[in-house]
Design a protein around this motif. Structure first.
Motif, PDB file in Angstrom:
ATOM      1  N   GLY A 106      43.146  20.847 -35.870  1.00  0.00           N
ATOM      2  CA  GLY A 106      42.286  21.308 -36.960  1.00  0.00           C
ATOM      3  C   GLY A 106      41.197  22.243 -36.455  1.00  0.00           C
ATOM      4  N   GLN A 107      40.020  22.161 -37.088  1.00  0.00           N
ATOM      5  CA  GLN A 107      38.852  22.964 -36.698  1.00  0.00           C
ATOM      6  C   GLN A 107      39.174  24.454 -36.645  1.00  0.00           C
ATOM      7  N   ASP A 108      39.992  24.945 -37.590  1.00  0.00           N
ATOM      8  CA  ASP A 108      40.414  26.345 -37.566  1.00  0.00           C
ATOM      9  C   ASP A 108      39.250  27.317 -37.703  1.00  0.00           C
ATOM     10  N   VAL A 109      38.339  27.028 -38.641  1.00  0.00           N
ATOM     11  CA  VAL A 109      37.189  27.918 -38.850  1.00  0.00           C
ATOM     12  C   VAL A 109      36.299  27.924 -37.617  1.00  0.00           C
ATOM     13  N   PHE A 110      36.051  26.748 -37.055  1.00  0.00           N
ATOM     14  CA  PHE A 110      35.226  26.631 -35.857  1.00  0.00           C
ATOM     15  C   PHE A 110      35.834  27.439 -34.709  1.00  0.00           C
ATOM     16  N   LEU A 111      37.146  27.292 -34.485  1.00  0.00           N
ATOM     17  CA  LEU A 111      37.810  28.028 -33.409  1.00  0.00           C
ATOM     18  C   LEU A 111      37.740  29.532 -33.644  1.00  0.00           C
TER      19      LEU A 111
ATOM     20  N   GLU B 207      44.979  13.073 -41.999  1.00  0.00           N
ATOM     21  CA  GLU B 207      46.208  13.553 -41.367  1.00  0.00           C
ATOM     22  C   GLU B 207      45.915  14.148 -39.990  1.00  0.00           C
ATOM     23  N   GLU B 208      44.834  14.954 -39.913  1.00  0.00           N
ATOM     24  CA  GLU B 208      44.453  15.545 -38.632  1.00  0.00           C
ATOM     25  C   GLU B 208      44.018  14.473 -37.643  1.00  0.00           C
ATOM     26  N   GLU B 209      43.295  13.469 -38.139  1.00  0.00           N
ATOM     27  CA  GLU B 209      42.816  12.408 -37.251  1.00  0.00           C
ATOM     28  C   GLU B 209      43.982  11.602 -36.680  1.00  0.00           C
ATOM     29  N   PHE B 210      45.035  11.429 -37.470  1.00  0.00           N
ATOM     30  CA  PHE B 210      46.233  10.741 -36.985  1.00  0.00           C
ATOM     31  C   PHE B 210      46.843  11.500 -35.806  1.00  0.00           C
TER      32      PHE B 210
END
Length: 333
Positions: free
Chosen positions: A26-31, A183-186
């Protein structure tokens, strides 16, 4: 690889992101904002609760560009010498030698930056702005490229110091990092509890410095520059731009450095998207990240539960981006 077209820059950045995403979920915007900061040679302020892979992200990026990475845990007892280095007396030789501090790296992570006192903040100021350190009258240049990514914890205020406005202004963007979806945390749990993937080095600091120089050649329509200036000016004098209703909520607006960072960031974002020219959406996407940490809100805004983002969106809605910017440029390229 030599610095080339915007498509080549975008391709390289995609490969770097592909490697990082082997580790980060995840974290697409952050990346994307981290990549923008690297290309535009800006510094990043990240706000998020602990455990959101902020440190891991920067370390993974350092591995993919084969660059140096250092992490400094900011604490109230930190002194400037712990950051920039010091002169040490050698009893055997009777001479002083200079020991350089952890800021001499490519990617510097300043963890919980608001826990350090004013003297440390002022030492970091020269590092961020001048990309150099002065120890005992001797100036030492930092390696290039150089990026400071500082983190703040929004839920912990005890034992923290407010960052000086002059230092906050030197951060190109402030990014808010939220919790992952279930879902991302899984997927995160699966990766962390399994075999750790090995990241490959995609580029070198020297190649990245060449890409930064190439990025600065990107075309920005004067109308978009004027729009960036207008948005920033509206935070300083809302009434002049027909925003009288938000004037009581703002004590101070953004400085001209915000206009510069907005244009430079938009140019870098355009390159990430495979273009050597900026479109209105490149600029618009970065406005909240570039402005949110630069606005000083009044007590009235805090009392009414308004934050900087709410005021920024009001300004953006009232002052929309020029719709036909770059039409002529795109037609002739």
């Amino acid at each position: 690889m030599q610095a080339g077209s915007s498509e080549e820059v975008a391709s390289l950045m995609e490969r770097i992101l592909y490697e990082v995403k082997k580790l980060i979920v995840g974290q697409d915007v952050f990346l994307e904002r981290v990549m923008v900061a690297i290309l535009a040679q800006g510094h990043l302020l990240v706000e998020g609760v602990p455990g959101l892979a902020k440190t891991l992200t920067v370390k993974a990026l350092a591995n993919t560009i084969n660059g140096g990475f250092r992490r400094i845990q900011f604490t109230p007892d930190l002194v400037p010498a712990d950051l920039v280095g010091n002169r040490i007396y050698n009893q055997k030789t009777g001479e002083f030698t200079t020991t350089l501090g952890p800021v001499f790296t490519h990617l510097l992570l300043a963890d919980e930056i608001n826990r350090a006192p004013a003297k440390v903040q002022s030492a970091l100021l020269e590092v961020m702005q001048e990309r150099q350190v002065t120890i005992a009258g001797e100036t030492h240049r930092l390696p290039a490229p150089f990026l400071v990514m500082a983190t703040q914890n929004p839920i912990e205020t005890e034992g923290t110091y407010p960052l000086p406005e002059a230092q906050v202004d030197r951060f190109m963007m402030k990014v808010l990092v939220g919790y992952p979806t279930p879902e991302e945390e899984f997927v995160i749990v699966q990766r962390v509890t399994g075999e750790v993937p090995q990241l490959a080095a995609i580029t070198t600091p020297e190649e990245l410095a060449a890409l930064q120089a190439e990025c600065r050649k990107g075309f920005v329509e004067p109308a978009l520059m004027q729009h960036a200036v207008k948005l920033v000016a509206a935070t300083r004098d809302p009434e002049k731009y027909g925003l009288k209703e938000i004037a009581p909520y703002l004590n101070f607006g953004a400085s001209p450095r915000a206009s510069i960072h907005l244009v430079e960031g938009a140019r870098a974002l355009a390159f990430l998207r495979g273009r050597d020219y900026v479109l209105p959406e490149d600029l618009v996407d970065l406005v909240p990240d570039v402005l949110r940490h630069r606005l000083v809100l009044s007590y009235q805004a805090m009392a009414e539960g308004l934050d900087a983002d709410a005021l920024i969106f009001k300004i953006m809605k009232h002052l929309p981006a020029p719709a036909k910017a770059l039409e002529k440029h795109v037609a002739t390229t």
